[in-house]
Write an enzyme that holds these catalytic residues in place. Structure first.
Site, short mmCIF file in Angstrom:
data_model
loop_
_atom_site.label_atom_id
_atom_site.label_comp_id
_atom_site.label_asym_id
_atom_site.label_seq_id
_atom_site.Cartn_x
_atom_site.Cartn_y
_atom_site.Cartn_z
N GLY A 13 0.45 -1.23 0.05
CA GLY A 13 -0.04 -0.17 0.25
C GLY A 13 0.75 1.38 0.08
N VAL A 14 1.80 1.41 0.98
CA VAL A 14 2.55 2.47 0.98
C VAL A 14 3.62 2.62 -0.05
CG1 VAL A 14 4.32 3.75 2.58
CG2 VAL A 14 2.23 2.90 3.61
N LYS A 119 8.47 0.78 11.46
CA LYS A 119 8.81 1.24 12.85
C LYS A 119 9.77 0.18 13.68
CE LYS A 119 3.99 2.30 13.14
NZ LYS A 119 3.48 1.58 12.33
N GLU A 147 10.33 9.75 9.68
CA GLU A 147 8.86 10.59 9.95
C GLU A 147 7.78 9.74 9.89
OE1 GLU A 147 7.43 13.10 11.71
OE2 GLU A 147 8.60 14.61 10.51
N GLY A 211 -11.64 -1.05 5.95
CA GLY A 211 -10.04 -0.99 5.70
C GLY A 211 -9.34 -0.22 6.72
N ASP A 225 0.99 -1.44 18.38
CA ASP A 225 1.47 -0.20 17.32
C ASP A 225 1.46 1.39 17.91
OD1 ASP A 225 1.48 0.62 14.53
OD2 ASP A 225 -0.49 1.86 15.08
N LYS A 229 5.02 3.49 18.75
CA LYS A 229 5.33 4.71 18.38
C LYS A 229 5.68 5.75 19.55
CE LYS A 229 1.75 4.57 14.85
NZ LYS A 229 0.53 4.67 14.39
N GLY A 347 -2.92 5.75 6.39
CA GLY A 347 -3.54 5.86 4.98
C GLY A 347 -2.16 5.74 4.14
P1 NHO Z 1 1.77 -3.63 3.17
O1 NHO Z 1 0.96 -3.16 2.21
O2 NHO Z 1 1.79 -4.77 3.75
O3 NHO Z 1 3.04 -3.64 2.19
C1 NHO Z 1 4.37 -4.07 2.75
C2 NHO Z 1 5.04 -4.94 1.37
O4 NHO Z 1 6.47 -5.06 1.97
C3 NHO Z 1 4.36 -6.03 0.94
O5 NHO Z 1 4.13 -5.96 -0.47
C4 NHO Z 1 5.23 -7.06 1.35
O6 NHO Z 1 5.16 -8.33 0.44
C5 NHO Z 1 6.45 -6.41 1.03
N1 NHO Z 1 7.97 -7.16 1.94
C6 NHO Z 1 7.75 -7.67 3.13
N2 NHO Z 1 8.82 -8.13 3.29
C7 NHO Z 1 9.61 -7.97 2.27
C8 NHO Z 1 11.05 -8.22 1.95
N3 NHO Z 1 11.90 -8.85 2.62
N4 NHO Z 1 11.36 -7.86 0.60
C9 NHO Z 1 10.70 -7.10 -0.16
N5 NHO Z 1 9.45 -7.06 -0.04
C10 NHO Z 1 8.88 -7.34 1.41
O7 NHO Z 1 2.16 -2.51 4.38
P2 NHO Z 1 1.77 -1.06 4.28
O8 NHO Z 1 0.61 -0.57 4.73
O9 NHO Z 1 2.35 -0.52 2.86
O10 NHO Z 1 3.02 -0.42 5.22
C11 NHO Z 1 4.35 -0.43 4.95
C12 NHO Z 1 5.05 0.02 6.05
O11 NHO Z 1 4.83 1.28 6.58
C13 NHO Z 1 5.03 -0.81 7.34
O12 NHO Z 1 6.35 -0.70 7.85
C14 NHO Z 1 3.92 -0.15 7.97
O13 NHO Z 1 4.01 -0.12 9.35
C15 NHO Z 1 4.37 1.07 7.79
N6 NHO Z 1 3.28 2.12 7.83
C16 NHO Z 1 2.10 2.03 7.40
C17 NHO Z 1 1.04 3.16 7.62
C18 NHO Z 1 -0.22 2.91 7.00
O14 NHO Z 1 -1.06 3.78 7.19
N7 NHO Z 1 -0.38 1.83 6.19
C19 NHO Z 1 1.25 3.94 8.75
C20 NHO Z 1 2.47 4.28 9.17
C21 NHO Z 1 3.64 3.24 8.81
O15 NHO Z 1 0.69 6.16 9.65
C22 NHO Z 1 0.12 4.88 9.43
C23 NHO Z 1 -0.06 4.03 10.56
O16 NHO Z 1 0.37 4.34 11.77
C24 NHO Z 1 -1.37 3.12 10.46
C25 NHO Z 1 -1.66 2.39 11.78
N8 NHO Z 1 -2.22 1.29 11.69
C26 NHO Z 1 -2.68 3.23 12.42
O17 NHO Z 1 -2.30 4.53 12.90
O18 NHO Z 1 -3.81 2.86 12.71
#
Ligand code: NHO
Length: 366
Positions: A13-14, A119, A147, A211, A225, A229, A347
């Site tokens: 996603g990100v 994180k 960040e 979602g 989580d 933080k 998001g």
């Molecule tokens: P996904 O969609 O699971 O994507 C991760 C991808 O990495 C997957 O496609 C996986 O196959 C790939 N992957 C894993 N291991 C791998 C490896 N060894 N080699 C290559 N690829 C590999 O997760 P997201 O949502 O895209 O998140 C990505 C990162 O951003 C994570 O570390 C997540 O913690 C971080 N992040 C996401 C969000 C968010 O909104 N989606 C946030 C912050 C950080 O601010 C957000 C937040 O805190 C959301 C929180 N749940 C809340 O406040 O409610």
């Protein structure tokens, strides 16, 4: 134009949103030529072996076609490929992998710059956190920015750094740090209730359908989580907490459901505990308050805590909307009224924005 090389690991996603924002930035930049040389998913990758750069418009179809290859091994082949680039190299880790995070010190020591929303490196063991910063601060170490590990794209860590660097004293940081928990409590215990009351389990099920939660909502409800933080904020404020579990974390998972075999089984069982959460809500209401899930860090007392707390109905926290985050910095200069950062805290697009703004910070320092 300076030429800079970028490698992206993790394109979920990100990651996807980041690549699209990076493409747009690269096209409008008059100062930098950005060459993306690696996009890697868990089992497939795109590599620009001659460092000329991948096509960021077609990468998604390219990676699933015959152009997609087995990712280089991590860390050895990846490190070798990155450090052989003919210019500055920025690694973007968009995974949530602990294994990748454990290798950050090695990449940074080799002069690779790092930006990430992951994180794990900053909130797991204190030893890893220290090793990352030591590697970055050593001679020829790469820059590190993260960040988006707190508050997605909101300027939380950069604000904290500015406060500290300008000599202010952090007294307390508190707020709503989880977009999921924010959405959940804004709909379970709204400031202005409209129509029929929703049970806690119905709110969790709804948040999941929209979602907002992790696929298994227990990964949000266990509070870890938010604890991660808070650990990051505490460490950057000088409070060296050893683990994200070394302070009180209130889990919202009823004990008997901790071992439920699936998310579905968990959700089905959660309705049986609605009475307990209803009581928490009505007790708050009887005091003219609403209940919210917050994190709090008292630097002076050396205390960190994560859990439910009642907030006066007129307070800023009570008035939050949707899945917004709010982070209040109580400092010597800002006093009891605090400096407040508020807005969307979850998001893909807003998180990717935090990652890209970090990458731009690296570019500006090269
Ligand atoms: P996904 O969609 O699971 O994507 C991760 C991808 O990495 C997957 O496609 C996986 O196959 C790939 N992957 C894993 N291991 C791998 C490896 N060894 N080699 C290559 N690829 C590999 O997760 P997201 O949502 O895209 O998140 C990505 C990162 O951003 C994570 O570390 C997540 O913690 C971080 N992040 C996401 C969000 C968010 O909104 N989606 C946030 C912050 C950080 O601010 C957000 C937040 O805190 C959301 C929180 N749940 C809340 O406040 O409610």
């Amino acid at each position: 134009m300076s030429k800079v090389y970028v490698a992206v690991i993790g394109a979920g996603g990100v990651g996807k949103s980041f690549i699209s924002q990076l493409n747009a930035y690269a096209l409008r930049s008059k100062k930098y030529t950005i060459s993306t040389i690696l996009i890697s998913r868990s089992s497939k990758a795109l590599l620009s072996k001659d460092y000329s750069g991948l096509n960021l418009t077609t990468w998604e179809s390219d990676i699933s076609s015959s152009s997609g290859v087995k990712p280089p091994s991590f860390p050895d082949e990846t490190l070798k490929f990155l450090t052989s680039a003919p210019g500055p190299m920025i690694l973007v880790d968009n995974t949530s992998s602990e294994t990748i995070a454990e290798e950050y010190p090695r990449f940074l020591s080799s002069g690779v710059h790092l930006v990430t929303p992951n994180k794990k490196g900053f909130s797991s063991s204190l030893a890893l956190f220290k090793a990352i910063y030591a590697a970055s601060e050593a001679q020829n170490g790469g820059y590190v920015f993260h960040e988006a590990t707190v508050g997605a794209g909101l300027p939380v860590l950069s604000t904290l750094k500015d406060l500290i660097d300008t000599g202010d004293e952090i007294v307390k940081i508190e707020g709503v740090f989880s977009g999921t928990m924010s959405y959940l409590f804004n709909s379970f215990a709204p400031l202005s209730p409209s129509g029929a009351e929703k049970s806690f389990s119905a709110c969790v099920a709804e948040a999941r359908e929209l979602g907002y939660t992790e696929p298994d909502p227990r990964d949000d409800l266990n509070g870890l989580d938010v604890a991660r933080k808070l650990t990051i904020l505490a460490r950057l404020s000088g409070l060296l907490v050893t683990e994200p579990t070394s302070f009180p974390i209130q889990s919202l998972i009823p004990k008997p459901l901790e071992s439920a075999a699936s998310a579905e089984e968990f959700l089905a069982g959660l309705a049986g505990f609605d009475g307990e959460m209803h009581k928490v809500k009505t007790t708050a209401e009887s005091e003219g308050a609403v209940v919210r899930y917050v994190g709090s860090l008292d630097v002076g007392k050396g205390e960190v805590s994560v859990g439910l707390r009642n907030f006066d109905r007129g307070s800023t926290v009570a008035g939050l909307k949707g899945s917004d985050n709010i982070i209040s910095f109580y400092t010597r200069r800002y006093g009891e009224r605090a400096m407040i950062v508020q807005g969307a805290g979850a998001g893909a697009d807003v998180t990717a924005m935090g990652v890209l703004s970090d990458l731009i910070k690296v570019l500006e320092r090269l």
